[in-house]
Design an enzyme around this catalytic site. Structure first.
Site, PDB file in Angstrom:
ATOM      1  N   ASP A  22      42.968 100.218  30.482  1.00  0.00           N
ATOM      2  CA  ASP A  22      42.573 100.953  29.287  1.00  0.00           C
ATOM      3  C   ASP A  22      42.761 100.005  28.089  1.00  0.00           C
ATOM      4  OD1 ASP A  22      42.091 103.191  27.487  1.00  0.00           O
ATOM      5  OD2 ASP A  22      44.255 103.182  27.138  1.00  0.00           O
ATOM      6  N   ASP A  24      42.822 101.036  24.058  1.00  0.00           N
ATOM      7  CA  ASP A  24      43.631 101.548  22.940  1.00  0.00           C
ATOM      8  C   ASP A  24      44.942 102.154  23.417  1.00  0.00           C
ATOM      9  OD1 ASP A  24      41.717 101.695  20.309  1.00  0.00           O
ATOM     10  OD2 ASP A  24      40.578 101.894  22.157  1.00  0.00           O
ATOM     11  N   ASP A 200      47.581 104.680  28.855  1.00  0.00           N
ATOM     12  CA  ASP A 200      48.604 105.295  27.995  1.00  0.00           C
ATOM     13  C   ASP A 200      48.436 106.789  27.783  1.00  0.00           C
ATOM     14  OD1 ASP A 200      46.301 104.839  26.244  1.00  0.00           O
ATOM     15  OD2 ASP A 200      47.644 105.523  24.654  1.00  0.00           O
TER      16      ASP A 200
END
Ligand SMILES: [Mg+2]
Length: 249
Positions: A22, A24, A200
């Site tokens: 991922d 961001d 996240d």
């Protein structure tokens, strides 16, 4: 919470691994607005090193568009799964979900722009395969934004209303980081490798779970509930772990 060394040591050897990342909140710190992120100085070189040691078995897997990611890391030449899998950039070129360029999408974007006009703290982010309304700078609008975005999507079929961190996103309902990852992992040079997914937030969890179930592993970045076996504090620590991993013999 593990240190960088422990995470690096827990990953499969580079020549046996496929790395799915991922962007961001995982590789770069989150910012107040999507455009506000700062790409760390070491990130382009890190992605290059990962590409090299894995023989190209690396992908960025993000909710952002392919074009946005290309803007942030123009040096990176590996696979990008953008728009939660509604876009894919690989050696074959750029594939997009049929929602891209449709009348439906134009209506959704126009509607989201009308909602964003309610307050200067609201931000409409059109995407090639959907639209996002951010309320990070106007959190008091959460309930209203959620309700209005749901109402905007209601007349259309095939749409998913996704409640993200301080944002509501309308996107195709037949996509997802997990689906896109499964497809990717069936292809060379990813096939047959142990997949590692680092993410996240909630949209990463299904993909993390499938990597673990398929014999790979996953690393959660930051706090919050997760099914990932590994966990590290923040993007800076994850980059340190990945650097260490690329430098293993
Ligand atoms: Mg993220």
């Amino acid at each position: 919470m593990l240190d960088a060394h422990s995470v690096a040591a827990a990953l499969p050897a580079p020549e046996q691994a496929a790395i799915l990342l991922d962007f961001d909140g995982t590789l770069v710190d989150l910012a107040q607005t999507p455009d506000g992120i700062v790409v760390p100085d070491d990130l382009p070189d890190l992605l290059g090193a990962l590409d090299r040691v894995t023989g190209g078995a690396i992908a960025l897997v993000s909710g952002r568009s392919v074009a946005a990611l290309e803007g942030f890391v123009p040096q990176y030449k590996g696979v990008i799964l953008g728009g939660h899998g509604a876009e894919r950039r690989d050696d074959a070129g750029l594939w997009r979900h049929p929602l891209a360029g449709s009348d439906t999408l134009a209506q959704l974007i126009a509607g989201a722009q009308r909602i964003a006009a309610l307050d200067p703290g609201l931000l409409c982010e059109p995407k090639p395969t959907g639209v996002v309304l951010h309320y990070r700078r106007a959190p008091e609008f959460e309930a209203r934004v959620r309700g209005e975005m749901q109402a905007l999507a209601a007349p259309f079929s095939g749409l998913d209303v996704h409640f993200a961190k301080m944002a509501v996103e309308l996107r195709p309902d037949d996509i997802g980081k997990d689906r896109a990852s499964v497809e990717l992992l069936s292809k060379s040079p990813f096939a047959g490798r142990r997949a590692v997914f680092c993410g996240d937030d909630a949209t990463d969890e299904p993909a993390m779970r499938l990597c673990v179930e398929a014999g790979g592993t996953a690393c959660k970045v930051g706090s919050g509930a997760s099914g990932a076996p590994l966990r590290i504090a923040d993007p800076t620590m994850l980059r340190a772990a990945l650097w260490q991993w690329t430098q293993q013999r």
